[in-house]
Motif scaffolding. Structure first.
Motif, PDB file in Angstrom:
ATOM      1  N   THR B  30       0.843  -1.206   0.000  1.00  0.00           N
ATOM      2  CA  THR B  30       0.000   0.000   0.000  1.00  0.00           C
ATOM      3  C   THR B  30       0.872   1.249   0.000  1.00  0.00           C
ATOM      4  O   THR B  30       0.653   2.181  -0.787  1.00  0.00           O
ATOM      5  N   THR B  34       0.468   2.851  -3.768  1.00  0.00           N
ATOM      6  CA  THR B  34      -0.665   3.784  -3.823  1.00  0.00           C
ATOM      7  C   THR B  34      -0.272   5.176  -4.319  1.00  0.00           C
ATOM      8  O   THR B  34      -0.961   5.745  -5.175  1.00  0.00           O
ATOM      9  N   MET B  38      -1.893   6.752  -7.628  1.00  0.00           N
ATOM     10  CA  MET B  38      -2.665   7.994  -7.486  1.00  0.00           C
ATOM     11  C   MET B  38      -2.091   9.085  -8.387  1.00  0.00           C
ATOM     12  O   MET B  38      -2.842   9.830  -9.047  1.00  0.00           O
ATOM     13  N   ASP B  53     -10.819   7.413  -6.630  1.00  0.00           N
ATOM     14  CA  ASP B  53     -11.680   6.253  -6.888  1.00  0.00           C
ATOM     15  C   ASP B  53     -10.977   5.226  -7.768  1.00  0.00           C
ATOM     16  O   ASP B  53     -11.038   4.019  -7.516  1.00  0.00           O
ATOM     17  N   THR B  55      -7.766   4.867  -8.122  1.00  0.00           N
ATOM     18  CA  THR B  55      -6.664   4.284  -7.345  1.00  0.00           C
ATOM     19  C   THR B  55      -7.161   3.146  -6.465  1.00  0.00           C
ATOM     20  O   THR B  55      -6.574   2.048  -6.444  1.00  0.00           O
ATOM     21  N   GLN B  56      -8.250   3.400  -5.758  1.00  0.00           N
ATOM     22  CA  GLN B  56      -8.786   2.368  -4.864  1.00  0.00           C
ATOM     23  C   GLN B  56      -9.213   1.131  -5.662  1.00  0.00           C
ATOM     24  O   GLN B  56      -8.961  -0.004  -5.255  1.00  0.00           O
ATOM     25  N   MET B  59      -6.073  -0.776  -6.990  1.00  0.00           N
ATOM     26  CA  MET B  59      -5.413  -1.524  -5.916  1.00  0.00           C
ATOM     27  C   MET B  59      -6.248  -2.729  -5.498  1.00  0.00           C
ATOM     28  O   MET B  59      -5.718  -3.789  -5.171  1.00  0.00           O
ATOM     29  N   MET B  60      -7.575  -2.575  -5.530  1.00  0.00           N
ATOM     30  CA  MET B  60      -8.445  -3.714  -5.195  1.00  0.00           C
ATOM     31  C   MET B  60      -8.235  -4.846  -6.190  1.00  0.00           C
ATOM     32  O   MET B  60      -8.213  -6.026  -5.827  1.00  0.00           O
ATOM     33  N   TRP B  63      -5.105  -6.672  -5.248  1.00  0.00           N
ATOM     34  CA  TRP B  63      -5.283  -7.621  -4.141  1.00  0.00           C
ATOM     35  C   TRP B  63      -5.932  -8.911  -4.648  1.00  0.00           C
ATOM     36  O   TRP B  63      -5.570 -10.002  -4.238  1.00  0.00           O
ATOM     37  N   LYS B  64      -6.885  -8.752  -5.544  1.00  0.00           N
ATOM     38  CA  LYS B  64      -7.622  -9.930  -6.017  1.00  0.00           C
ATOM     39  C   LYS B  64      -6.764 -10.846  -6.894  1.00  0.00           C
ATOM     40  O   LYS B  64      -6.981 -12.049  -6.925  1.00  0.00           O
TER      41      LYS B  64
END
Lengths: 126, 194
Positions: B30, B34, B38, B53, B55-56, B59-60, B63-64
């Motif tokens: 992170t 990030t 960003m 939005d 960026t989030q 990053m999600m 993770w997946k």
């Protein structure tokens, strides 16, 4: 050179340099949201068998094959196999009685032999 | 594993640790990625809220995909730049349909602590951002990757999934358009007539 444009690459480069010096745009709130997503996803997808580094590889392997419940089942199956191996004659004798009505394996052989002439072999080989 | 010990660990390795449930790796990834995501999202979109939005979401997606990541096949940052570009493109298209045109994007908000720290440098940053926003999407992406993220053409080609020759062409045309767009800023940003 056209009059309506920046005339040198180094002038444009100053804009690029300024942009690269721009401070980190990721706010603390955004960092927290991203980390929150990461940890939530980790929790949601946590594996059933997880090797804990504190207990080591062998303990993890032990957990991986099912732990004590699996070992108990394995022990039961092993003892059953041992019993079958050690006492086959008892089971076999019961099966002979049930099938042929005789109480010994020898009598079954005797009865069996009456329908064949073994004398031929006795005479030839005797 | 303590967070400071992970500073030298390659990003791809951290991703594998993350997939195995290591929370310190989540923190390290992170912190490391990030700001990069960003920054790139903001340069592509010119809007801070939308960039956050994107960026989030990017990053999600990271993770997946962590559990399926194949070591050595691709750089995580290359993959992330591509995801951010795709998400930004979706938003820009939606904006064209529903919202203001690119030329109407508002001035970047001033994030400096006070007026006393307002500088020419900040003016240059804003002017460049507005000029970038006026470029066609692919030119903008190529120029940002080349001159702001300072990537080499082969890596840009990998991100954009085009040839290096196409990258060179996009960058050249993008820079030419930027020079035109920034022409009016020469004097006010401290350039003389020499």
């Amino acid at each position: 050179m056209e009059m309506n444009e920046i005339d040198r690459d180094d002038e444009l480069q100053r804009f690029f340099d300024a942009a690269r010096r721009q401070p980190n745009l990721a706010s603390d709130a955004l960092m927290e949201r991203v980390l929150g997503d990461a940890l939530s996803y980790q929790t949601a997808t946590e594996k059933v068998v997880k090797v804990d580094s504190k207990v080591g590889f062998l303990a993890g392997l032990w957990a991986g094959i099912g732990g004590w419940p699996a070992a108990a089942g394995l022990a039961t199956a092993s003892l059953a196999g041992l019993w079958i191996g050690v006492s086959p004659s008892l089971g076999l004798a019961d099966a002979v009685i049930t099938t042929f009505g005789s109480n010994t394996a020898e009598s079954y052989i005797e009865e069996f032999s009456t329908s064949f002439d073994f004398a031929f072999y006795d005479g030839e080989l005797g | 594993m303590p967070l400071d010990m992970l500073a030298e660990v390659p990003t791809e390795t951290l991703l594998t640790l993350f997939a195995n449930g290591d929370q310190a790796s989540a923190q390290a990834l992170t912190a490391r990625l990030t700001p990069i995501v960003m920054g790139h999202a903001f340069r592509l979109l010119g809007d801070r809220t939308e960039a956050e939005d994107v960026t989030q979401e990017a990053m999600m997606r990271l993770w997946k995909i962590a559990g399926e990541w194949r070591q050595g096949e691709a750089k995580v940052t290359t993959w992330l730049y591509r995801v951010v570009a795709n998400l930004a493109t979706d938003r820009l298209r939606r904006r064209k349909r529903n919202g203001p045109a690119l030329d109407d994007i508002p001035e970047v908000e001033d994030m400096s602590p006070g007026p006393s720290e307002f500088t020419i440098e900040r003016e240059r940053q804003d002017a460049l951002q507005r000029a970038l926003s006026s470029l066609p999407e692919r030119q903008r992406e190529a120029v940002i990757l080349r001159h702001l993220e300072e990537m080499q053409n082969p890596e840009i080609a990998a991100v954009m999934e085009i040839s290096t020759e196409a990258v060179e062409s996009l960058v050249a045309r993008g820079k030419r358009a930027l020079k035109v767009a920034l022409a009016g800023k020469r004097k006010e940003l401290g350039y003389g007539d020499e």
